[in-house]
Design a protein around this motif. Structure first.
Motif, mmCIF file in Angstrom:
data_model
loop_
_atom_site.group_PDB
_atom_site.id
_atom_site.type_symbol
_atom_site.label_atom_id
_atom_site.label_comp_id
_atom_site.label_asym_id
_atom_site.label_seq_id
_atom_site.Cartn_x
_atom_site.Cartn_y
_atom_site.Cartn_z
ATOM 1 N N SER B 44 5.637 -16.638 -3.095
ATOM 2 C CA SER B 44 4.441 -16.414 -2.529
ATOM 3 C C SER B 44 4.054 -17.585 -2.006
ATOM 4 N N GLN B 62 0.322 -13.651 4.249
ATOM 5 C CA GLN B 62 -0.758 -13.360 3.169
ATOM 6 C C GLN B 62 -0.642 -12.228 2.563
ATOM 7 N N VAL B 63 -0.497 -10.875 3.502
ATOM 8 C CA VAL B 63 -0.565 -9.885 3.048
ATOM 9 C C VAL B 63 1.001 -9.723 2.022
ATOM 10 N N ALA B 65 2.089 -11.743 0.153
ATOM 11 C CA ALA B 65 2.011 -12.648 -1.017
ATOM 12 C C ALA B 65 0.780 -11.821 -1.864
ATOM 13 N N ILE B 66 0.015 -11.037 -1.337
ATOM 14 C CA ILE B 66 -0.808 -10.142 -2.161
ATOM 15 C C ILE B 66 0.296 -9.042 -2.596
ATOM 16 N N PHE B 67 1.028 -8.473 -1.963
ATOM 17 C CA PHE B 67 2.171 -7.521 -2.769
ATOM 18 C C PHE B 67 2.771 -8.306 -3.865
ATOM 19 N N ILE B 68 3.027 -9.590 -3.555
ATOM 20 C CA ILE B 68 3.703 -10.285 -4.755
ATOM 21 C C ILE B 68 3.007 -10.378 -6.075
ATOM 22 N N ILE B 69 1.641 -10.517 -5.676
ATOM 23 C CA ILE B 69 0.805 -10.730 -6.989
ATOM 24 C C ILE B 69 0.684 -9.390 -7.546
ATOM 25 N N ALA B 70 0.512 -8.310 -6.772
ATOM 26 C CA ALA B 70 0.263 -7.196 -7.514
ATOM 27 C C ALA B 70 1.676 -6.656 -8.179
ATOM 28 N N LEU B 71 2.680 -6.983 -7.565
ATOM 29 C CA LEU B 71 3.953 -6.515 -8.371
ATOM 30 C C LEU B 71 4.186 -7.337 -9.451
#
Lengths: 164, 103
Positions: B44, B62-63, B65-71
């Motif tokens: 990320s 950034q979008v 990276a947000i998906f990476i954090i959620a997964l």
């Protein structure tokens, strides 16, 4: 060297040292605490990249939820003072050689690469919100479904089995 | 210094390699999970850095990276419950001892 650069170097050092501690300490609890340190460093680097929203998310989700869940699992699964079994030297050597080879290859590749020119615009939090509700709405919904399934799966896995 | 891509790439490559070392050598599944978190963070960090410096759309990195954090949150939640279940059944979290499917 001005203040911003010194803080940046400090954050980079904290991040790398935290990552080092997260894999090098033998006590699992110290690993988890070093991971928290490393994640704080990454959140600071996100602020330098003008990603304030992500920095806050990193602190809330990664440190507030994921690290705390890992620490809970450590406390549930074994006594805290008992540390990891010693690693065999040959296995550590193999791992270190693999990691060093990957690092050398990647770094050689990256230092010779030439990237496309960016637009130079600074990202804005409003753009992220718009993207999540317009162009990226399908992945966004898919991720929310994945999270729901993961929560239900974790509940099913960890609920006590009824005897049949 | 913080306005070029190179230092971020160095940090994220270091995170990736340390995580790889941890995944290959640790003898405890939770420690392997911690190393996996390092690898996800390096990814990320890379996405955000490239999005900041080298992308036409400034918010795309950034979008992602947000998906990476959620997964990552979903992954940790399932993995921890699996590890706790394994520990309850086998009293061990050593990945080398989980070889019952070995032919």
């Amino acid at each position: 060297m001005n203040l911003a650069d010194s803080v940046f170097i400090g954050l980079a050092v904290v991040t790398v040292l935290g990552a080092l501690g997260a894999v090098a300490f033998r006590a699992l609890f110290y690993n988890a605490l070093s991971l928290v340190l490393c994640l704080f460093g990454v959140a600071g680097l996100f602020i330098y990249l003008h990603a304030e929203f992500l920095a806050v998310m990193e602190v809330i989700i990664y440190i507030g939820a994921i690290s705390v869940a890992i620490i809970f699992a450590i406390m549930l699964s074994r006594p805290m003072d008992k540390s990891d079994e010693p690693r065999s030297p040959s296995a550590s050597l193999r791992g270190a050689v693999c990691a060093a080879l990957v690092f050398a290859g990647l770094w050689r590749l990256l230092s010779g690469a030439r990237w496309a020119q960016g637009s130079g615009q600074l990202p804005d939090m409003r753009d992220i919100g718009k993207a999540l509700l317009t162009t990226d709405v399908l992945p966004f919904e898919a991720v929310s479904l994945v999270l729901l399934v993961a929560i239900i799966g974790a509940l099913v896995l960890s609920s006590p089995r009824e005897r049949s | 210094m913080s306005a070029t891509l190179q230092p971020y790439l160095l940090i994220s490559t270091l995170l990736l390699c340390l995580g790889l070392y941890g995944v290959l050598t640790r003898r405890n599944l939770i420690a392997v999970l911690i190393s996996l978190e390092l690898i996800l963070n390096s990814a990320s960090l890379n996405f955000v850095a490239f999005g900041r410096f080298h992308m036409a759309d400034p918010s795309a990195g950034q979008v992602f990276a947000i998906f990476i954090i959620a997964l990552a949150a979903a992954e940790v939640c399932v993995a921890l419950s699996l590890i706790l279940l394994l520990f309850r059944q086998r009293r061990s979290v050593d990945p080398a001892s989980m070889d019952q499917l070995k032919g």
